[in-house]
Design a protein around this motif. Sequence first.
Motif, mmCIF file in Angstrom:
data_model
loop_
_atom_site.group_PDB
_atom_site.id
_atom_site.type_symbol
_atom_site.label_atom_id
_atom_site.label_comp_id
_atom_site.label_asym_id
_atom_site.label_seq_id
_atom_site.Cartn_x
_atom_site.Cartn_y
_atom_site.Cartn_z
ATOM 1 N N GLY A 16 29.206 32.062 51.894
ATOM 2 C CA GLY A 16 30.031 31.803 50.848
ATOM 3 C C GLY A 16 30.254 33.009 50.071
ATOM 4 N N SER A 17 31.139 32.491 48.939
ATOM 5 C CA SER A 17 31.463 33.284 47.944
ATOM 6 C C SER A 17 31.395 33.081 46.464
ATOM 7 C CB SER A 17 33.158 33.343 48.181
ATOM 8 O OG SER A 17 33.569 34.151 49.436
ATOM 9 N N THR A 19 32.440 34.609 42.287
ATOM 10 C CA THR A 19 32.972 35.590 41.394
ATOM 11 C C THR A 19 32.206 35.351 40.044
ATOM 12 O OG1 THR A 19 35.132 35.184 42.254
ATOM 13 C CG2 THR A 19 35.147 36.222 40.400
ATOM 14 N N ARG A 71 32.123 43.770 51.455
ATOM 15 C CA ARG A 71 31.922 42.289 51.048
ATOM 16 C C ARG A 71 32.341 41.902 49.574
ATOM 17 N NH1 ARG A 71 26.842 40.279 51.233
ATOM 18 N NH2 ARG A 71 25.934 42.123 50.749
ATOM 19 N N THR A 73 33.934 43.150 45.572
ATOM 20 C CA THR A 73 35.046 43.875 45.141
ATOM 21 C C THR A 73 35.018 44.067 43.488
ATOM 22 O OG1 THR A 73 36.501 43.393 46.948
ATOM 23 C CG2 THR A 73 37.503 44.228 44.922
ATOM 24 N N GLN A 86 33.905 40.060 42.753
ATOM 25 C CA GLN A 86 34.310 39.114 43.601
ATOM 26 C C GLN A 86 33.160 39.234 44.756
ATOM 27 O OE1 GLN A 86 36.545 36.434 44.054
ATOM 28 N NE2 GLN A 86 35.323 36.188 45.831
ATOM 29 N N ASN A 88 32.011 38.318 48.390
ATOM 30 C CA ASN A 88 32.472 37.295 49.648
ATOM 31 C C ASN A 88 31.062 37.721 50.865
ATOM 32 O OD1 ASN A 88 34.849 36.639 48.712
ATOM 33 N ND2 ASN A 88 35.856 38.379 49.470
ATOM 34 N N SER A 89 31.218 36.787 51.728
ATOM 35 C CA SER A 89 30.252 36.814 52.963
ATOM 36 C C SER A 89 28.781 37.217 52.374
ATOM 37 C CB SER A 89 30.489 38.019 53.755
ATOM 38 O OG SER A 89 31.756 37.813 54.360
#
Length: 120
Positions: A16-17, A19, A71, A73, A86, A88-89
């Motif tokens: 999942g992600s 932020t 992955r 940012t 951010q 991700n993964s």
Amino acid sequence: QVQLVESGGGLVQAGGSLTLSCEASGNIDSIKTIGWFRQTPGKERDLVASITIAGGGKINYKNYADSVKGRFTISRDYAKNTLYLQMNSLKPEDTAVYYCYANVFSTNYWGQGTEVTVSS
């Protein structure tokens, strides 16, 4: 001085992600480097990602830990005085307390931390 307030942590499944946000206030025009560290119990605080400002503020150098490259940012919204991460993964090994930090005139300032838990 610089004040930093993180938000956005939580529980997420692997893959999942999330932020994270870090709102900065105070002497923000003097920030040389701003970024994110993370820490797990019994371990040292490790750098995740950072932005170093150079060229009179016109150049932003971004740096990432090898474990998060591709992955995560890091970005900064100057208008909102906010730093983002951010993610991700996400993997279970990303589970940690994430801290925002800023370096001003060789002094490091820290936020209170936000917890990220990635379930497998």
